[in-house]
Design a protein around this motif. Structure first.
Motif, PDB file in Angstrom:
ATOM      1  N   SER A  74      23.951  36.595  57.785  1.00  0.00           N
ATOM      2  CA  SER A  74      22.694  36.703  58.530  1.00  0.00           C
ATOM      3  C   SER A  74      22.930  36.705  60.038  1.00  0.00           C
ATOM      4  O   SER A  74      22.247  37.395  60.792  1.00  0.00           O
ATOM      5  CB  SER A  74      21.762  35.548  58.151  1.00  0.00           C
ATOM      6  N   LYS A  75      23.918  35.927  60.460  1.00  0.00           N
ATOM      7  CA  LYS A  75      24.228  35.802  61.890  1.00  0.00           C
ATOM      8  C   LYS A  75      25.250  36.839  62.361  1.00  0.00           C
ATOM      9  O   LYS A  75      25.568  36.900  63.550  1.00  0.00           O
ATOM     10  CB  LYS A  75      24.752  34.399  62.185  1.00  0.00           C
ATOM     11  N   GLY A  76      25.772  37.606  61.416  1.00  0.00           N
ATOM     12  CA  GLY A  76      26.782  38.595  61.790  1.00  0.00           C
ATOM     13  C   GLY A  76      28.128  37.981  62.080  1.00  0.00           C
ATOM     14  O   GLY A  76      28.981  38.607  62.730  1.00  0.00           O
ATOM     15  N   ASP A  77      28.344  36.753  61.616  1.00  0.00           N
ATOM     16  CA  ASP A  77      29.609  36.070  61.865  1.00  0.00           C
ATOM     17  C   ASP A  77      30.645  36.482  60.823  1.00  0.00           C
ATOM     18  O   ASP A  77      30.340  37.066  59.798  1.00  0.00           O
ATOM     19  CB  ASP A  77      29.418  34.551  61.791  1.00  0.00           C
ATOM     20  N   GLY A  78      31.879  36.101  61.101  1.00  0.00           N
ATOM     21  CA  GLY A  78      32.947  36.290  60.128  1.00  0.00           C
ATOM     22  C   GLY A  78      33.525  37.696  60.139  1.00  0.00           C
ATOM     23  O   GLY A  78      33.088  38.582  60.877  1.00  0.00           O
ATOM     24  N   GLU A  79      34.542  37.892  59.313  1.00  0.00           N
ATOM     25  CA  GLU A  79      35.238  39.164  59.236  1.00  0.00           C
ATOM     26  C   GLU A  79      34.395  40.211  58.511  1.00  0.00           C
ATOM     27  O   GLU A  79      33.481  39.887  57.761  1.00  0.00           O
ATOM     28  CB  GLU A  79      36.573  38.993  58.496  1.00  0.00           C
ATOM     29  N   ASN A  80      34.729  41.454  58.765  1.00  0.00           N
ATOM     30  CA  ASN A  80      34.118  42.550  58.028  1.00  0.00           C
ATOM     31  C   ASN A  80      35.068  42.964  56.915  1.00  0.00           C
ATOM     32  O   ASN A  80      36.171  43.450  57.178  1.00  0.00           O
ATOM     33  CB  ASN A  80      33.844  43.742  58.963  1.00  0.00           C
ATOM     34  N   TYR A  81      34.655  42.746  55.692  1.00  0.00           N
ATOM     35  CA  TYR A  81      35.513  43.035  54.548  1.00  0.00           C
ATOM     36  C   TYR A  81      35.202  44.407  53.959  1.00  0.00           C
ATOM     37  O   TYR A  81      34.058  44.847  53.934  1.00  0.00           O
ATOM     38  CB  TYR A  81      35.340  41.962  53.469  1.00  0.00           C
ATOM     39  N   GLU A  82      36.248  45.033  53.467  1.00  0.00           N
ATOM     40  CA  GLU A  82      36.154  46.353  52.858  1.00  0.00           C
ATOM     41  C   GLU A  82      36.519  46.246  51.377  1.00  0.00           C
ATOM     42  O   GLU A  82      37.451  45.531  51.006  1.00  0.00           O
ATOM     43  CB  GLU A  82      37.133  47.290  53.576  1.00  0.00           C
ATOM     44  N   GLU A  83      35.779  46.950  50.536  1.00  0.00           N
ATOM     45  CA  GLU A  83      36.081  46.956  49.114  1.00  0.00           C
ATOM     46  C   GLU A  83      37.158  47.994  48.822  1.00  0.00           C
ATOM     47  O   GLU A  83      37.029  49.159  49.210  1.00  0.00           O
ATOM     48  CB  GLU A  83      34.822  47.278  48.305  1.00  0.00           C
ATOM     49  N   VAL A  84      38.224  47.573  48.160  1.00  0.00           N
ATOM     50  CA  VAL A  84      39.304  48.495  47.801  1.00  0.00           C
ATOM     51  C   VAL A  84      39.694  48.267  46.343  1.00  0.00           C
ATOM     52  O   VAL A  84      39.512  47.165  45.805  1.00  0.00           O
ATOM     53  CB  VAL A  84      40.541  48.324  48.706  1.00  0.00           C
ATOM     54  N   ARG A  85      40.229  49.316  45.719  1.00  0.00           N
ATOM     55  CA  ARG A  85      40.650  49.232  44.327  1.00  0.00           C
ATOM     56  C   ARG A  85      42.056  49.789  44.180  1.00  0.00           C
ATOM     57  O   ARG A  85      42.386  50.822  44.774  1.00  0.00           O
ATOM     58  CB  ARG A  85      39.685  50.034  43.440  1.00  0.00           C
ATOM     59  N   TYR A  86      42.870  49.083  43.413  1.00  0.00           N
ATOM     60  CA  TYR A  86      44.230  49.526  43.127  1.00  0.00           C
ATOM     61  C   TYR A  86      44.392  49.689  41.622  1.00  0.00           C
ATOM     62  O   TYR A  86      43.794  48.949  40.841  1.00  0.00           O
ATOM     63  CB  TYR A  86      45.247  48.507  43.661  1.00  0.00           C
ATOM     64  N   GLU A  87      45.194  50.678  41.230  1.00  0.00           N
ATOM     65  CA  GLU A  87      45.406  50.940  39.810  1.00  0.00           C
ATOM     66  C   GLU A  87      46.893  51.076  39.527  1.00  0.00           C
ATOM     67  O   GLU A  87      47.654  51.592  40.356  1.00  0.00           O
ATOM     68  CB  GLU A  87      44.681  52.229  39.401  1.00  0.00           C
ATOM     69  N   GLY A  88      47.303  50.585  38.363  1.00  0.00           N
ATOM     70  CA  GLY A  88      48.711  50.689  38.020  1.00  0.00           C
ATOM     71  C   GLY A  88      48.975  50.255  36.597  1.00  0.00           C
ATOM     72  O   GLY A  88      48.045  50.005  35.815  1.00  0.00           O
ATOM     73  N   TYR A  89      50.269  50.171  36.278  1.00  0.00           N
ATOM     74  CA  TYR A  89      50.692  49.774  34.937  1.00  0.00           C
ATOM     75  C   TYR A  89      51.518  48.500  34.998  1.00  0.00           C
ATOM     76  O   TYR A  89      52.376  48.333  35.876  1.00  0.00           O
ATOM     77  CB  TYR A  89      51.519  50.892  34.293  1.00  0.00           C
ATOM     78  N   GLY A  90      51.249  47.618  34.046  1.00  0.00           N
ATOM     79  CA  GLY A  90      51.999  46.384  33.935  1.00  0.00           C
ATOM     80  C   GLY A  90      52.990  46.475  32.791  1.00  0.00           C
ATOM     81  O   GLY A  90      53.158  47.532  32.179  1.00  0.00           O
ATOM     82  N   PRO A  91      53.658  45.369  32.465  1.00  0.00           N
ATOM     83  CA  PRO A  91      54.609  45.339  31.349  1.00  0.00           C
ATOM     84  C   PRO A  91      53.957  45.801  30.041  1.00  0.00           C
ATOM     85  O   PRO A  91      52.779  45.550  29.809  1.00  0.00           O
ATOM     86  CB  PRO A  91      54.994  43.857  31.275  1.00  0.00           C
ATOM     87  N   GLY A  92      54.721  46.492  29.219  1.00  0.00           N
ATOM     88  CA  GLY A  92      54.200  46.953  27.946  1.00  0.00           C
ATOM     89  C   GLY A  92      53.287  48.160  28.059  1.00  0.00           C
ATOM     90  O   GLY A  92      52.586  48.510  27.109  1.00  0.00           O
ATOM     91  N   GLY A  93      53.275  48.811  29.231  1.00  0.00           N
ATOM     92  CA  GLY A  93      52.419  49.983  29.421  1.00  0.00           C
ATOM     93  C   GLY A  93      50.951  49.661  29.580  1.00  0.00           C
ATOM     94  O   GLY A  93      50.088  50.536  29.435  1.00  0.00           O
ATOM     95  N   VAL A  94      50.633  48.397  29.894  1.00  0.00           N
ATOM     96  CA  VAL A  94      49.243  47.967  30.059  1.00  0.00           C
ATOM     97  C   VAL A  94      48.659  48.541  31.355  1.00  0.00           C
ATOM     98  O   VAL A  94      49.294  48.490  32.411  1.00  0.00           O
ATOM     99  CB  VAL A  94      49.164  46.428  30.095  1.00  0.00           C
ATOM    100  N   ALA A  95      47.464  49.085  31.274  1.00  0.00           N
ATOM    101  CA  ALA A  95      46.778  49.606  32.451  1.00  0.00           C
ATOM    102  C   ALA A  95      46.010  48.480  33.135  1.00  0.00           C
ATOM    103  O   ALA A  95      45.326  47.698  32.475  1.00  0.00           O
ATOM    104  CB  ALA A  95      45.820  50.720  32.046  1.00  0.00           C
TER     105      ALA A  95
END
Length: 247
Positions: A74-95
């Motif tokens: 409301s006061k405009g304080d604090g950092e301005n955050y941006e929404e980001v998304r990352y995609e990848g594969y983990g062990p066992g071919g998990v998405a």
């Protein structure tokens, strides 16, 4: 790790709970501030903010902390955050899909890439795995909200599309545009939800063995520990006998 998974805290070790709780409050505060900045600072007029506040309440976040996060916006304080998304594969071919709120994309990208690389995974390009998921609304209730039939009936009456229940939790899936209307209807019969959020639901799940599950859960835990990461979604399925060994 996010979502309704009963394995959410499986990699959390005794003695680290206070640190985890503080980090969780920080992430909740960040989401509340971002939601309030993007819309009205009134939860009744801002569905995303209402969901964020409900999530904070479900984690027993103090009211003063919640109000402080709203006031920042409301006061405009604090950092301005941006929404980001990352995609990848983990062990066992998990998405895996990683959602973050950041004030420094370079820092967050480096941290996420390093987490994947050190824990048997590979970070991919945008769109690498999200095609295998559906973007849906997710409403979460604890098991004590009611038995499977009671919750299913309430969900159908409210306009939900699907329900997944186990002894610990109920996950109610809805179309994105129906998320908040359905959540409001469910409040009348089941009470306030533990979580109301946008989620990624996998079309097909990948079953992983003990070796892959061990490394996968470590990767998810490292990602979850990052201050910028808000949620991690995956298409993995870990057999109960494997979880018992790891637990």
């Amino acid at each position: 790790m996010a979502g309704h998974s009963k394995f959410k805290n499986i990699m959390h070790r005794k003695g680290a709970q206070d640190k985890k709780r503080s980090a969780q409050f920080s992430k909740l505060s960040r989401e509340i501030t971002v939601a309030a900045k993007m819309g009205m600072p009134d939860p009744d007029m801002n569905p995303r903010l209402r969901a964020a506040v409900n999530a904070a309440k479900a984690q027993s976040m103090p009211k003063d902390n919640i109000q402080r996060a709203i006031d920042k916006a409301s006061k405009g304080d604090g950092e301005n955050y941006e929404e980001v998304r990352y995609e990848g594969y983990g062990p066992g071919g998990v998405a895996l899909i990683v959602e973050a709120l950041t004030d420094n994309r370079n820092r967050t990208a480096t941290n996420v890439r390093t987490a994947f690389a050190k824990n048997g995974g590979n970070l991919g390009a945008s769109g690498a795995v999200s095609h295998g998921f559906d973007r849906l609304g997710l409403i979460e209730y604890p098991g004590k909200a009611g038995d499977e039939d009671t919750v299913l009936e309430a969900a159908i009456e409210a306009g939900a599309d699907d329900v997944e229940s186990d002894e610990d939790s109920h996950a109610i899936w809805v179309a994105v545009e129906n998320l908040h209307p359905v959540a409001r209807e469910l409040e009348k019969t089941l009470g306030e939800a533990e979580g109301v959020k946008l989620a990624w639901k996998p079309g097909l799940k990948v079953e992983v063995d003990e070796a892959a599950a061990t490394t996968l859960l470590k990767l998810i835990d490292v990602l979850d520990d990052d201050d910028d990461v808000q949620a991690v979604w995956g298409n993995y399925e870990i057999p109960d006998d494997v979880m018992e060994k790891l637990g």
